[in-house]
Write an enzyme that holds these catalytic residues in place. Structure first.
Site: not given
Ligand code: UGA
Length: 435
Positions: A30, A157, A263, A266
């Protein structure tokens, strides 16, 4: 295998730890010395469950080492994984400057390296970045040809923050995007111990798979949120509706939890990048446009509904519980708590925030509101509570036992409302109560 990883963010560090767990030797690289010092001291540079324990295990055994010198790290390894950041430009397009810098450094190292070396792109990148941008820079700087002097692949990923270690070790699928058989075989061997389905594609298809996956997950959420607003008005509960919808195996119940919107680093970034890719190619994207539009509506809708139900929020002590974009992280990128705080300020409310992990990160985005480190004191202060992140400690609060009864607006369906007798409660997607 000896593997160097450029970039020690969520993706780079957790991928490194997972590959160390599979028995490989990892050099983490890094440009930020403080991050590497944290790693050497076996402390994660960010909050992520399980990462500290894995650092203790693999740094103390010597399986993980660190370096600030890309050229050295590449020379001392057989595979280099690029996991640098790909932030958004102001117009929503992807900023590829870190990728270009990493490619240049890898090219320098390969100029004087005799052995075949595999380069793997892991960060989310727009189509053709691997096969055009990275390939051309590495070929030009190293003087070698991809497929002969070095191998090139794109392996996206799919880990989630908050579950990053689990997801790195238990992926649903491993996508290996490469035109080269030799590179495919080396990577197939590297990832084989994960025992997951391997899909071989071209590098460009692998890049698109990542954007299409994240955008579909974001679309599911926005769709559930749109239905949620209709359900509120029709007088039914969107969670019951989505349970019925998700029982269809073609749909699945995942990512249909309606609420205040998505949020994180990603979904918003990837949907915007995909729209930008399409716009550049003069392709209309009404579905993706709507996904973002819907996501902007939800925080406004929550605060507007609260105002309507209470007549006014002016001068009320309003506590925003949960500032991280989701539980088990201190990440506040694109958190829905920020637009909610802004809406509340605009309505004249006195606003305060609490979060078990993300308070300091949020303070820099909203320095003018009040903050409580202590949850009990925060609850004592508040008249109205907006529950924005489903942290386990918020589920434990005995709302009906609090000294002064609260009005509770739940943006994430965190609370079992059947136990509430004194607390006035409304969760997004439920019929509006009559108070
Ligand atoms: C997301 C994807 O789920 C991963 O597969 C991917 O690898 C990652 O982006 C990335 O591109 O690096 P992440 O952003 O860590 O992962 O979080 P999530 O668990 O997917 O949640 C994202 C947002 O959606 C959160 O704010 C969560 O509260 C919201 N969410 C999730 C909802 O509002 N409703 C749902 O049913 C699920």
């Amino acid at each position: 295998m000896k593997i160097s990883i450029i970039g020690c963010g969520y993706v780079g560090l957790t991928t490194g730890l997972a590959l160390a767990e599979l028995g490989n030797e990892i050099i983490l690289v890094d440009v930020i010395e403080e991050k590497l010092n944290n790693i050497k001291e076996m402390r994660s540079p960010f909050y992520e469950p399980g990462v500290d324990d894995m650092l203790v295990k693999h740094v103390s055994s010597g399986a993980i080492t660190t370096s600030m010198d890309v050229v050295d790290a590449v020379s001392g390894s057989q595979v280099t994984i690029i996991a640098v950041g790909t932030p958004s430009n102001p117009d929503g397009s992807m900023n590829d400057s870190y990728i270009k810098e990493a490619s240049k450094n890898i090219g320098e190292a390969l100029k004087v390296k005799d052995d075949f070396h595999v380069i793997v792109m892991k960060s989310t990148v727009v189509p053709d970045t691997t096969n055009v941008t990275i390939r051309s820079i590495v070929e030009e700087v190293s003087g070698k040809m991809s497929g002969k002097g070095f191998g090139l692949a794109m392996c996206p990923e799919f880990l989630r923050e908050g579950a990053a270690m689990h997801d790195s070790l238990n992926p649903d699928r491993v996508v290996i995007g490469t035109y080269e058989d030799r590179t495919f075989q080396i990577l197939e061997e590297l990832f084989r111990p994960l025992n997951s389905k391997v899909l071989r594609t071209s590098p460009t298809a692998a890049e698109m798979i990542k954007y299409a996956s994240n955008s579909l997950l974001a679309t599911k959420i926005s769709y559930a949120n749109e239905i949620s607003r209709i359900c509120e008005n029709v007088g039914v509960d969107v969670y019951e509706i989505m349970e019925g919808v998700g029982l269809d195996f073609r749909i699945s119940p995942q990512f249909l939890r309606a609420g205040v919107g998505f949020g994180g680093s990603c979904f918003p970034k990837d949907v915007s990048a995909l729209r930008h890719i399409a716009k550049d190619r003069k392709i209309d994207t009404p579905v993706l446009d709507g996904v973002m539009e819907n996501n902007d509506i939800q925080p406004r809708h929550l605060v507007d509904t609260a105002e309507e139900m209470l007549n006014s929020l002016k001068g009320k002590n309003t506590l925003v519980l949960g500032l991280a974009f989701k539980p088990d992280t201190d990440d506040i990128r694109s958190t829905r708590s920020l637009p909610v705080v802004k809406e509340l300020i605009a309505k004249g409310a006195n606003v305060a925030g609490h979060d078990p992990k993300a308070l300091e990160n949020f303070r820099s985005e909203a320095p003018d509101i009040e903050y409580f480190e202590d949850l009990d004191k925060a609850l004592e202060w508040a008249d109205i509570v907006f529950l924005m992140t489903e942290w386990p400690e918020y589920k434990e609060i005995e709302w009906d036992s609090l000294e002064t009864p609260k009005v509770l607006f739940d943006g994430r369906r965190t609370i079992d409302s059947s136990v509430l007798k004194k607390t006035r409660y409304w969760s997004m997607g439920k019929p509006l109560p009559k108070w």
